[in-house]
Design a protein around this motif. Sequence first.
Motif, short mmCIF file in Angstrom:
data_model
loop_
_atom_site.label_atom_id
_atom_site.label_comp_id
_atom_site.label_asym_id
_atom_site.label_seq_id
_atom_site.Cartn_x
_atom_site.Cartn_y
_atom_site.Cartn_z
N VAL A 176 5.21 -1.05 13.08
CA VAL A 176 5.24 -1.82 11.84
C VAL A 176 3.85 -2.38 11.62
O VAL A 176 3.15 -2.72 12.58
CB VAL A 176 6.28 -2.95 11.93
CG1 VAL A 176 6.27 -3.82 10.68
CG2 VAL A 176 7.67 -2.39 12.19
N GLN A 177 3.43 -2.51 10.36
CA GLN A 177 2.10 -3.05 10.07
C GLN A 177 2.14 -3.78 8.75
O GLN A 177 2.95 -3.47 7.89
CB GLN A 177 1.07 -1.93 10.04
CG GLN A 177 -0.30 -2.31 10.59
CD GLN A 177 -1.22 -2.86 9.53
OE1 GLN A 177 -1.02 -2.62 8.36
NE2 GLN A 177 -2.24 -3.60 9.95
N ALA A 178 1.28 -4.79 8.59
CA ALA A 178 1.34 -5.63 7.39
C ALA A 178 -0.03 -5.89 6.78
O ALA A 178 -0.18 -6.86 6.05
CB ALA A 178 2.02 -6.96 7.72
N GLY A 179 -1.01 -5.06 7.03
CA GLY A 179 -2.33 -5.30 6.47
C GLY A 179 -2.36 -5.09 4.96
O GLY A 179 -1.73 -4.16 4.46
N SER A 180 -3.10 -5.95 4.24
CA SER A 180 -3.18 -5.84 2.79
C SER A 180 -4.58 -5.49 2.30
O SER A 180 -4.77 -5.21 1.12
CB SER A 180 -2.73 -7.15 2.13
OG SER A 180 -1.36 -7.38 2.36
N SER A 181 -5.58 -5.54 3.19
CA SER A 181 -6.92 -5.10 2.81
C SER A 181 -6.93 -3.58 2.75
O SER A 181 -5.97 -2.91 3.14
CB SER A 181 -7.95 -5.57 3.84
OG SER A 181 -7.73 -4.91 5.08
N GLU A 182 -8.02 -3.00 2.24
CA GLU A 182 -8.11 -1.55 2.19
C GLU A 182 -8.00 -0.94 3.58
O GLU A 182 -7.33 0.08 3.77
CB GLU A 182 -9.42 -1.14 1.52
CG GLU A 182 -9.42 -1.30 0.01
CD GLU A 182 -8.32 -0.49 -0.65
OE1 GLU A 182 -8.27 0.73 -0.44
OE2 GLU A 182 -7.51 -1.09 -1.39
N ARG A 183 -8.66 -1.56 4.57
CA ARG A 183 -8.55 -1.04 5.94
C ARG A 183 -7.14 -1.22 6.47
O ARG A 183 -6.62 -0.36 7.18
CB ARG A 183 -9.55 -1.75 6.85
CG ARG A 183 -11.00 -1.34 6.66
CD ARG A 183 -11.23 0.14 6.97
NE ARG A 183 -10.83 0.53 8.30
CZ ARG A 183 -11.62 0.55 9.37
NH1 ARG A 183 -12.88 0.20 9.24
NH2 ARG A 183 -11.18 0.94 10.53
N GLY A 184 -6.52 -2.35 6.14
CA GLY A 184 -5.15 -2.58 6.59
C GLY A 184 -4.17 -1.60 6.00
O GLY A 184 -3.29 -1.07 6.69
N ILE A 185 -4.32 -1.32 4.71
CA ILE A 185 -3.44 -0.34 4.06
C ILE A 185 -3.68 1.05 4.66
O ILE A 185 -2.74 1.82 4.87
CB ILE A 185 -3.69 -0.33 2.54
CG1 ILE A 185 -3.22 -1.66 1.93
CG2 ILE A 185 -2.96 0.84 1.88
CD1 ILE A 185 -3.62 -1.84 0.48
N GLY A 186 -4.93 1.35 4.98
CA GLY A 186 -5.23 2.63 5.60
C GLY A 186 -4.56 2.78 6.95
O GLY A 186 -3.98 3.82 7.27
N LEU A 187 -4.63 1.72 7.76
CA LEU A 187 -3.99 1.73 9.07
C LEU A 187 -2.48 1.89 8.94
O LEU A 187 -1.86 2.69 9.65
CB LEU A 187 -4.33 0.44 9.82
CG LEU A 187 -4.02 0.42 11.32
CD1 LEU A 187 -5.00 1.28 12.09
CD2 LEU A 187 -4.06 -1.01 11.85
N ALA A 188 -1.89 1.14 8.00
CA ALA A 188 -0.45 1.21 7.80
C ALA A 188 -0.03 2.59 7.32
O ALA A 188 0.95 3.17 7.81
CB ALA A 188 -0.03 0.14 6.79
N SER A 189 -0.77 3.15 6.35
CA SER A 189 -0.41 4.45 5.79
C SER A 189 -0.50 5.56 6.83
O SER A 189 0.26 6.53 6.78
CB SER A 189 -1.32 4.79 4.61
OG SER A 189 -1.24 3.79 3.61
#
Length: 463
Positions: free
Chosen positions: A220-233
Amino acid sequence: MPADPARQLTLNLNLIPGGVFPGAWRDGGSAAGSGRRFSEIEHYIEVARIAERGKLDAVFLADTPVWRYRGAYRPFRGLEPTVALTAVAAATERIGLVATASTSYNDPYNLARRISTLDHVSGGRAAWNIVATTGDDVARNFNRSTALDHEDRYRRAEEFLQVAFKLWDSWEEDAFPGDRGTGVFVDEGRIHRIGHVGEHFQVDGPLNLPRSPQGRPVLVQAGSSERGIGLASRYADAVYTVQPTLEGAQAFRRKVRERAAGFGRDPELVKVLPGLITVVGDTETAAKARRRELADLHDRTFALNALALQVGVPAEALELDRELPWELVPEDGALGSQQGHFAALVGTARRERLTVREILDRQGGGLTHVTAVGAPEQIADRIEEWFRAGASDGFNVMPAQLPSVAEDFVDGVVPILVRRGLFRSEYPGTTLRETYGLPRPEVQRPTTADDRVLSSLGGGPFA
């Protein structure tokens, strides 16, 4: 329009001690005894059992390894998640267990071992909520004076995941025969060192326990920055997000799914789960009155300090009957891991031209998360609206008060969702992967002993 039988809601419950409304712990209507009970393991177990009674997918336990003044006026999350959820595992049978742990302040071997242990102890119900922690106050608890910058945190997180996958896959499926007849307890030919050498970590491996019941724990991941969204995706099975509007949630889910597809993943297997604050009553009038009662228990000093922290300005700069001091509010993204909450709060306050007093009146009740306040049918309507509109695959449910509002949700809202064909009436299996509808991952081996490249999960964690 009838519900798609192949697509059903995912509903996790957020184990916020006492509930998401900061002052809810002060209300004596749903819990006897001292307010201290909300930081005791019995409270977590009670709420998890309620969630399991409703056949919810999982309970989620957030964590920040630092003491902040926010704890002066509301129950704090002090219990280490993997340890606390091990106790919850022993008291439950099917509910998933999502433990938060940081890639910034752990080592891959120890954390991979802890999460895998939770998966073994629970019979395959563990998930890891991956966070790349920011904040200088946290750093000072871990032998650093300042936190890693944004890029460093996410480079470390990427490599951390690489090592964790290698460790979880260091035992092949049949490496542990435990055969009394032959006397072979483990087949060492099917256990492999990983020999990882990277920018941040050197880990020889293998892990010292067999492949976990799920193959690998759910991510599970909850990042909202561009890097966070990349990690989550790229890696996450479920993505938590802060989305106060349906349109914003639709756009976020499209972005995550498009990026997941770009990494060679099946976007249908990536669940986007906004937070959903709930206040349930017999009628809408009763629910709104309940919301007001809980909001009135919210200490004003705490509220001002918490708001100041959220928007990154000094508390003394906030004036109750004026808007936020926009000239002092930092740029979007400056608050690191709090970016999702920051953007939602600031966006709503700016769009609606809210005064500080109006913000405080709504804090804990939907300024950053989507909120459903009403009778069970109305709550179910809001959930169905977002689900059918492609704004979510479900929700991370955040009851205003625990355990009472969780009981109201399970006993009042969930049966309606089941009748509408949107949610299950029984668990489909014994593991969280089965509950989420995720395939069991195959063991992936690196192509060379010194492999350092992590590919998309669509082709396994190794290039």
